[in-house]
Design an enzyme around this catalytic site. Structure first.
Site, PDB file in Angstrom:
ATOM      1  N   ASP A  99      -1.545   5.810  -8.595  1.00 38.78           N
ATOM      2  CA  ASP A  99      -0.664   4.748  -9.105  1.00 38.78           C
ATOM      3  C   ASP A  99       0.772   5.264  -9.140  1.00 38.78           C
ATOM      4  O   ASP A  99       1.043   6.318  -9.705  1.00 38.78           O
ATOM      5  CB  ASP A  99      -1.121   4.357 -10.514  1.00 38.78           C
ATOM      6  CG  ASP A  99      -0.449   3.093 -11.028  1.00 38.78           C
ATOM      7  OD1 ASP A  99       0.785   2.962 -10.880  1.00 38.78           O
ATOM      8  OD2 ASP A  99      -1.155   2.238 -11.583  1.00 38.78           O
ATOM      9  N   SER A 144      -0.049  -2.438 -16.861  1.00 38.47           N
ATOM     10  CA  SER A 144       1.169  -1.646 -16.860  1.00 38.47           C
ATOM     11  C   SER A 144       1.764  -1.593 -18.265  1.00 38.47           C
ATOM     12  O   SER A 144       1.094  -1.183 -19.195  1.00 38.47           O
ATOM     13  CB  SER A 144       2.150  -2.235 -15.841  1.00 38.47           C
ATOM     14  OG  SER A 144       3.165  -1.334 -15.524  1.00 38.47           O
ATOM     15  N   HIS A 176      -0.749  -0.020  -7.805  1.00 37.95           N
ATOM     16  CA  HIS A 176      -0.486  -0.098  -9.238  1.00 37.95           C
ATOM     17  C   HIS A 176      -1.474  -1.046  -9.897  1.00 37.95           C
ATOM     18  O   HIS A 176      -1.516  -2.229  -9.569  1.00 37.95           O
ATOM     19  CB  HIS A 176       0.949  -0.578  -9.460  1.00 37.95           C
ATOM     20  CG  HIS A 176       1.370  -0.644 -10.884  1.00 37.95           C
ATOM     21  ND1 HIS A 176       1.040   0.314 -11.818  1.00 37.95           N
ATOM     22  CD2 HIS A 176       2.112  -1.568 -11.557  1.00 37.95           C
ATOM     23  CE1 HIS A 176       1.565  -0.007 -12.990  1.00 37.95           C
ATOM     24  NE2 HIS A 176       2.208  -1.148 -12.858  1.00 37.95           N
TER      25      HIS A 176
END
Length: 540
Positions: free
Chosen positions: A481, A249, A509
Site C-alpha cells: 500500500d 485509509s 491502496h
C-alpha cells in the site's frame, strides 16, 4: 500526508485517500488518499521523544452515560427527504461546535442513507467513510458504496454516510478560489534555492490565511475526535445500539477513534488501509514516503516488462526507471510542457509529480500512467498527467475545486503538531526522506512544512488506541500500500485490544472491493454474520 480511499482509477496537496472502474468510483477511490500531509516534531530526538510518549499515552474512553448538555442532540429526529439520487434520502443534523461548551453554537452535519433492500433481516445501519481526511462520505456512498458494495451487504444494511464537519456538505472549509488554487498546485514544491523556498513558504501562508479567514471558529473544531463524537450522535439518531462501520485509509483513524471513545458502542468495524495513531506527523510522513517508493518500485518492475515503458527499455531495473523519472521531473522544473488546458496551464514538475502519485493508489491506473508519461516525455504533451493530477485534487473541467484539500489540511494540522517549523528543518531532514524515496522524498519532505503556518494550534497529539472491551474489530492492511504502509496496519492491530489483522498481499491502496475474493468473502462474513477472521489471516 497523502491518504485517501481507493476503489477506482485516479483522482493533495500536501500534507499525508482498484481495477479499472467508472469515473465515479475513481473519484471516491482517491479519497482514501487524500492526503495526510501531516506534520510533527522537528528534530530527530524530538520525534523519538514524541513516539515514546505516544507509546505510553492512550485515548481515554468517554463516560457511557450521555451528558445532560448533549441529550437534545442525541434525541434529534431527522427529517428525511429526497435528494436527487435515486434510492437515497438525505437529512441534516446538528452537533455542538465545541463539545466542551455545547451551548456555544452548533455545526450542521449532512447525511444520506439508502435503506436495506432485502431479502433477509435488516442488521441496522452501516456507516461508511472513504478517508481523506476531507473525502465526501456522501459522495462516496451515493456514487459507489451504496450501489457497488456486495448485494448481500446492501440487502441487510441501510447504507449511511455523514460528511464530517468541515467536509463537503457539512459546513465545508474553503481556503482558495479556483484560480488561486491553480496557482497553489503549480507552485514549485522542490525548491532549489532561497527564492524558490520563499515562494513555497508564501504559498503555504496564503493557503493557511485563506482557511483562517473563511472559517475562523470552525477551524478550531474539525478534529478527528470531534468527528468521531459526531458519529455517535448519528448512531443514536438512526436508532442503532452499536455503530457498524467500514472506514478506509484516514477513515480507519476515524473509526478507531470512535472505538476508543465508545468501546461499548462499537459494533462490526472494518478498518481498511489502517493508520497508526501513535506516530508523530513527521514519522507518519517519512513512513508514507517509503510506502510510495515501495508502490513505485512495483510499478517500475511492471513497466520494465513492457515494450511501451517510457522510462527505460524492456528489462530496465527499478532504479533505472526511477532515475529516468527523476530526470523527467527535473526537465519539467526547467521547462514545463503544454497541456492544451483552456486556462493555459502547463505541466509543471509539481503537477506531474502529483499525477504520478495519484496512479500509485491503484495498479489499475498503471496503464493510464504509462500512456500519460509516454505523451509527456516523447511528445511534449502533458495533458494525460494533468488529468491524473486534476483528478487527485478534485478539480473539475470548469476550474472549480472540491473542498477535499482544504478539509484535509484543516483536520491534519489540528490533529497533530507540525512535522517541521521552518524550512531549515526540512533541509536538514532531506537526506532521510530521499533515502526513504529517491523519487518522491524531496517533494514529500517539503510538503510536510504546510502545517507550520496554520492559523490555529494543533489540539491533538500522537497516542495509542486500545478500545478495551470493544467487540472484535477487523484491521486490514495491504502489503504494498503506498499511502498507508502495511506496518501501520500491524501497529494498529497491536494496539486495539480486540483487533483481528487481515492481510492482503498485493498492490494498491486498501483491499475491500478491489478484486480479492478472499478479502471480500472474509469481510462479508464479518459484516453479515459477525464472524471475524482468524487473527493473522492472509489473502492474495
Amino acid at each position: 500526508m497523502y491518504t485517501r480511499r481507493t476503489p477506482r482509477s485516479a483522482s493533495g496537496s500536501g500534507g499525508l485517500h482498484r481495477r479499472t472502474r467508472s469515473r465515479a468510483k475513481t473519484a471516491a477511490g482517491l479519497l482514501a488518499t487524500a492526503a495526510l500531509l501531516v506534520s510533527a516534531c522537528s528534530s530527530g530526538s524530538a520525534t523519538t521523544s514524541a513516539a515514546s510518549a505516544a507509546a505510553e499515552a492512550a485515548l481515554v474512553e468517554l463516560p457511557q452515560a450521555t451528558p445532560a448538555a448533549l441529550t437534545s442532540y442525541y434525541g434529534q429526529k431527522p427529517a428525511w427527504r429526497a435528494c436527487g439520487v435515486p434510492g437515497f434520502e438525505c437529512a441534516t443534523l446538528k452537533a455542538p461546535l465545541d463539545y466542551a461548551t455545547p451551548s456555544s453554537g452548533d455545526v450542521r452535519l449532512a447525511l444520506t442513507r439508502k435503506k436495506a433492500t432485502g431479502p433477509g433481516k435488516r442488521l441496522g445501519s452501516l456507516l461508511v467513510n472513504p478517508g481523506g481526511p476531507g473525502g465526501s462520505a456522501i459522495g462516496y456512498v451515493q456514487a459507489y458504496a451504496g450501489i457497488g458494495y456486495p448485494a448481500e451487504v446492501r440487502a441487510r444494511y441501510d447504507m449511511v454516510a455523514v460528511d464530517p464537519r468541515g467536509v463537503a456538505r457539512s459546513e465545508p472549509v474553503k481556503c482558495l478560489d479556483g484560480p488561486d488554487m491553480d496557482t497553489y498546485t503549480q507552485t514549485d514544491a522542490t525548491p532549489d534555492d532561497g527564492k524558490e523556498t520563499d515562494g513555497l513558504v508564501a504559498a503555504y501562508r496564503t493557503f493557511a490565511e485563506g482557511c483562517g479567514a473563511d472559517a475562523p471558529r470552525l477551524l478550531r473544531h474539525v478534529s478527528t475526535v470531534e468527528a468521531a463524537r459526531d458519529m455517535d450522535i448519528v448512531r443514536a439518531v438512526l436508532g442503532d445500539k452499536k455503530l457498524n462501520y467500514v472506514g478506509a485509509s484516514y477513515g480507519t483513524f476515524l473509526g478507531a477513534t470512535y472505538a476508543g471513545l465508545f468501546p461499548d458502542r462499537a459494533g462490526r468495524l472494518v478498518l481498511d488501509g489502517a493508520m497508526d495513531p501513535s506516530l508523530p506527523a513527521r514519522r507518519l510522513n517519512l513512513e508514507q514516503t517509503a510506502g510510495f517508493e515501495t508502490a513505485f518500485r512495483s510499478f517500475a518492475k511492471d513497466c520494465a516488462r513492457r515494450a511501451d515503458c517510457p522510462l527505460g527499455g524492456k528489462g530496465a531495473s527499478p532504479e533505472r526507471v526511477g532515475e529516468n523519472l527523476k530526470a523527467f521531473f527535473a526537465k519539467l522544473d526547467r521547462r514545463p510542457v503544454r497541456t492544451g488546458d483552456a486556462g493555459g496551464r502547463r505541466l509543471t514538475e509539481s503537477l506531474a509529480t502529483t499525477g504520478v502519485i495519484a496512479a500509485m493508489y491503484d495498479e489499475g491506473s498503471w496503464e493510464q500512467l504509462r500512456e500519460a508519461l509516454t505523451s509527456a516525455i516523447k511528445e511534449n504533451d502533458g495533458s494525460g498527467l494533468l488529468v491524473l493530477s486534476d483528478g487527485y485534487y478534485e478539480r473539475d473541467a470548469d476550474g472549480a475545486y472540491s473542498n477535499l484539500m482544504f478539509a484535509n489540511a484543516a483536520v491534519n494540522c489540528l490533529d497533530l503538531p507540525a512535522s517541521f517549523d521552518t524550512p531549515d528543518e526540512v533541509s536538514r531532514a532531506l537526506p532521510e526522506f530521499e533515502k526513504a524515496s529517491p523519487v518522491f522524498g524531496k517533494g514529500l519532505a517539503w510538503a510536510a512544512l504546510n502545517c507550520a503556518y496554520w492559523p490555529v494550534q494543533a489540539t491533538g497529539e500522537p497516542h495509542r488506541i486500545e478500545a478495551k472491551g470493544a467487540a472484535p474489530i477487523v484491521v486490514v492492511g495491504t502489503t504494498r500500500d503506498p499511502a498507508t504502509p502495511y506496518r501501520w496496519a500491524k501497529a494498529l492491530a497491536g494496539q486495539l485490544s480486540s483487533a483481528r489483522l487481515l492481510t492482503y498481499e498485493g498492490d494498491g491502496h486498501t483491499a475491500y472491493g478491489r478484486g480479492s475474493s478472499c478479502i471480500d468473502r472474509t469481510i462479508n462474513a464479518y459484516l453479515l454474520r459477525g464472524t471475524p477472521p482468524t487473527d493473522g489471516k492472509r489473502c492474495s
